[in-house]
Design an enzyme around this catalytic site. Structure first.
Site, mmCIF file in Angstrom:
data_model
loop_
_atom_site.group_PDB
_atom_site.id
_atom_site.type_symbol
_atom_site.label_atom_id
_atom_site.label_comp_id
_atom_site.label_asym_id
_atom_site.label_seq_id
_atom_site.Cartn_x
_atom_site.Cartn_y
_atom_site.Cartn_z
ATOM 1 N N ASP A 113 1.553 -4.573 7.980
ATOM 2 C CA ASP A 113 1.684 -5.836 8.694
ATOM 3 C C ASP A 113 0.682 -5.872 8.799
ATOM 4 O O ASP A 113 0.606 -5.162 9.976
ATOM 5 C CB ASP A 113 3.069 -5.920 9.127
ATOM 6 N N HIS A 157 -8.068 -5.556 5.353
ATOM 7 C CA HIS A 157 -7.843 -4.517 4.445
ATOM 8 C C HIS A 157 -8.611 -3.388 4.086
ATOM 9 O O HIS A 157 -7.748 -1.738 4.398
ATOM 10 C CB HIS A 157 -7.632 -5.389 2.965
ATOM 11 N N LEU A 177 4.001 16.487 0.228
ATOM 12 C CA LEU A 177 4.636 16.207 0.865
ATOM 13 C C LEU A 177 4.371 14.483 -0.841
ATOM 14 O O LEU A 177 3.050 14.919 -1.167
ATOM 15 C CB LEU A 177 3.634 14.534 1.665
#
Length: 242
Positions: A22, A39, A133
């Site tokens: 956020d 962004h 991962l």
């Protein structure tokens, strides 16, 4: 859930970390830049945090990239976000493969369009054998819809005589969630100072440790991620038992 049960009692590294990324818009606004610049900067933060997750032995990293509510944003911003996702795939896919990162998706990406969905599926397939991962990207995801879908599938199975409704328990519902194949969520981080879950992994977060940081997502880096891991390690996890 199939990935296991709560495993840590404090002092260890989390197996599964999720992040609500956020603050991109506020980061851009403070610099007099368009939201898309925030962004783009946020995409750079993803790279840093991914590196830190690999370094610290995290098994699963789940990122809230686009919620089912984000469609309410201005059409131009949504278009920019879709374009940025495509750009990120093109630029980062080779590195994900080199680093042994497996890409997985939760949510429903089909509204993003056939072209982007095809590229997403190709990226998932290309990294399927990697095991260092697992990077789970939540796209057009909403936790309430996920839970409702799980309940609907159980109801259909019960209606078909495949399940005894009286025997349905929490583990049955958990197996129907998008995250059933991965370890229980240990740590959920939200950046930007907001303190809410925003319809993200509501069921999964039941006993997760929550860490809220004031840093805006584009400024969140390896040090910030490791600080959150340190806070997790310092906590005593009781799971309601004592």
């Amino acid at each position: 859930m199939e990935g296991g049960s709560p495993h840590a009692d404090g002092g260890g590294a989390p197996q599964h970390v999720a992040i609500i990324m956020d603050g991109n818009g506020r980061w851009a606004a403070r610099r007099g830049l368009p939201r898309v610049a925030g962004h783009r900067a946020g995409a750079e933060a993803v790279r840093k945090v991914l590196r830190a997750a690999v370094k610290n032995g995290v098994q699963v990293l789940t990122l809230y990239a686009f919620s089912s509510e984000n469609w309410r944003r201005p059409e131009e911003e949504v278009s920019d976000l879709k374009g940025l996702l495509g750009f990120y795939l093109e630029r980062e896919l080779d590195e994900l493969a080199r680093e042994g990162v497996r890409l997985e998706l939760i949510g429903d990406p089909t509204p993003f369009g056939e072209g982007l969905v095809k590229r997403l599926k190709s990226a998932v397939e290309r990294t399927a054998a990697n095991d260092r991962l697992t990077l789970v990207v939540a796209l057009n995801y909403g936790s309430r819809a996920e839970i409702a879908g799980a309940a609907r599938r159980l109801a259909q199975a019960a209606s078909a005589g495949e399940l005894d409704p009286a025997m349905i328990d929490e583990s049955d519902l958990a197996k129907e969630l998008h995250t059933a194949q991965w370890p229980e969520l240990d740590l959920l981080i939200r950046t930007s100072g907001e303190k809410r879950l925003s319809n993200f992994l509501l069921w999964q977060a039941a006993y997760a440790e929550l860490v809220f940081v004031d840093t805006l997502w584009p400024d969140f880096d390896e040090a910030g991620f490791e600080a959150a891991l340190g806070e997790f390690a310092a906590r005593q996890r009781r799971f309601g038992g004592r």
